[in-house]
Write a protein that holds these residues in place. Structure first.
Motif, PDB file in Angstrom:
ATOM      1  N   LEU A   1      65.771  62.139 -68.400  1.00 17.21           N
ATOM      2  CA  LEU A   1      65.548  62.027 -66.955  1.00 17.21           C
ATOM      3  C   LEU A   1      64.121  61.595 -66.641  1.00 17.21           C
ATOM      4  O   LEU A   1      63.878  60.884 -65.657  1.00 17.21           O
ATOM      5  N   THR A   2      63.161  62.010 -67.477  1.00 17.82           N
ATOM      6  CA  THR A   2      61.779  61.557 -67.295  1.00 17.82           C
ATOM      7  C   THR A   2      61.687  60.047 -67.456  1.00 17.82           C
ATOM      8  O   THR A   2      61.011  59.360 -66.676  1.00 17.82           O
ATOM      9  N   ALA A   3      62.371  59.515 -68.468  1.00 16.69           N
ATOM     10  CA  ALA A   3      62.373  58.063 -68.682  1.00 16.69           C
ATOM     11  C   ALA A   3      63.040  57.337 -67.516  1.00 16.69           C
ATOM     12  O   ALA A   3      62.557  56.292 -67.063  1.00 16.69           O
ATOM     13  N   ILE A   4      64.135  57.905 -67.003  1.00 13.85           N
ATOM     14  CA  ILE A   4      64.836  57.284 -65.867  1.00 13.85           C
ATOM     15  C   ILE A   4      63.927  57.244 -64.636  1.00 13.85           C
ATOM     16  O   ILE A   4      63.809  56.222 -63.949  1.00 13.85           O
ATOM     17  N   ASN A   5      63.252  58.365 -64.374  1.00 13.27           N
ATOM     18  CA  ASN A   5      62.386  58.406 -63.200  1.00 13.27           C
ATOM     19  C   ASN A   5      61.170  57.498 -63.368  1.00 13.27           C
ATOM     20  O   ASN A   5      60.687  56.919 -62.383  1.00 13.27           O
ATOM     21  N   LEU A   6      60.669  57.364 -64.582  1.00 19.12           N
ATOM     22  CA  LEU A   6      59.552  56.443 -64.810  1.00 19.12           C
ATOM     23  C   LEU A   6      59.961  55.011 -64.486  1.00 19.12           C
ATOM     24  O   LEU A   6      59.206  54.269 -63.835  1.00 19.12           O
TER      25      LEU A   6
END
Length: 259
Positions: free
Chosen positions: A236-241
């Motif tokens: 999810l961190t990668a998606i939000n980035l």
């Protein structure tokens, strides 16, 4: 999980009913929020919430029900949840701003990205609700601070648009959006490196394999083990980035590109 899904469906029904009443009664001028921005903002959130319910409800609840009327009703609820998700997504696609069209900020791509960013952050908060996942390392606490700060900044941008208060800022609103997006990209870039490093690298006390996590050996219907939570937060961190990078590109065009 069943209660979360029920809350999602009841909330979406209630707000949609309010929007219908306002539209049919011609009460848009008396509505306390910007009517140019509120319906599409709500539709985008509703699409994401119904999507989450359509995934969570069958995977964590329906499949564990015994065959019978209750299971059939639950399957029917899941089906209609998927239909509602498609309906809300269609509304977002139909009412979003077209090139050259003058409309509210929330109908533009950056506005819709703000909704996605806050929603993903809320899902991250759900996965890190157990302080055990991050309190043992100051670096992981920094990641939690990143998720919180960026969520608050994006929520402030949304609220300023919904309340038509963008002119209250001491700087031009497009410049504020660009600075917000740039700051969020830098913050999330650090979290994308630090979170997996300290969660999955043995050198920093992490667990590279799922089998090393004792909590994952016990199967429980309504329980997500710690290792799965760590992996979900990393994804999810990668998606939000990626969402913030796209937001930065669009926001920068508002400042530097003159049409």
């Amino acid at each position: 999980m069943g209660n979360w899904s029920m809350f999602t469906w009841c909330f979406c029904f209630a707000v949609t009913l309010i929007i219908l009443i306002v539209e049919l009664g011609g009460l848009q001028a008396r509505f306390p929020l910007s009517w140019r921005n509120f319906p599409i903002t709500y539709a985008c959130y509703a699409a994401l919430f119904c999507l989450s319910a359509s995934i969570i409800y069958p995977t964590t609840y329906v499949q564990f029900l015994s065959h019978g009327r209750s299971r059939d009703h639950a399957i029917a609820a899941t089906t209609f949840s998927c239909i509602a998700c498609l309906a809300y997504a269609t509304e977002v696609a139909w009412t979003r701003a077209r090139p050259g069209e003058i409309t509210g900020y929330m109908a533009t791509v950056p506005g819709l990205l703000k909704v996605l960013e806050t929603f993903v952050a809320c899902v991250i908060f759900a996965f890190i609700s157990n302080p055990y996942l991050y309190q043992h390392q100051p670096a992981l606490e920094w990641c939690v601070a990143v998720y919180s700060i960026c969520f608050i900044l994006a929520a402030v941008a949304i609220l300023l648009n919904l309340g038509d208060c963008t002119n209250m800022l001491p700087i031009p609103f497009p410049s504020f959006l660009s600075g917000l997006a740039l700051l969020s990209v830098l913050f999330y870039a650090t979290a994308l490196v630090i979170w997996p490093l300290y969660q999955f690298n043995e050198k920093y006390g992490g667990q590279p394999r799922r089998s090393m996590d004792v909590s994952c050996s016990n199967r429980h219907t309504y329980y997500v083990c710690a290792w799965d939570r760590r992996l979900a937060v990393a994804i999810l961190t990668a998606i939000n980035l990626l969402a913030y990078v796209a937001d930065l590109v669009y926001s920068a065009r508002l400042v530097f590109v003159r049409v």
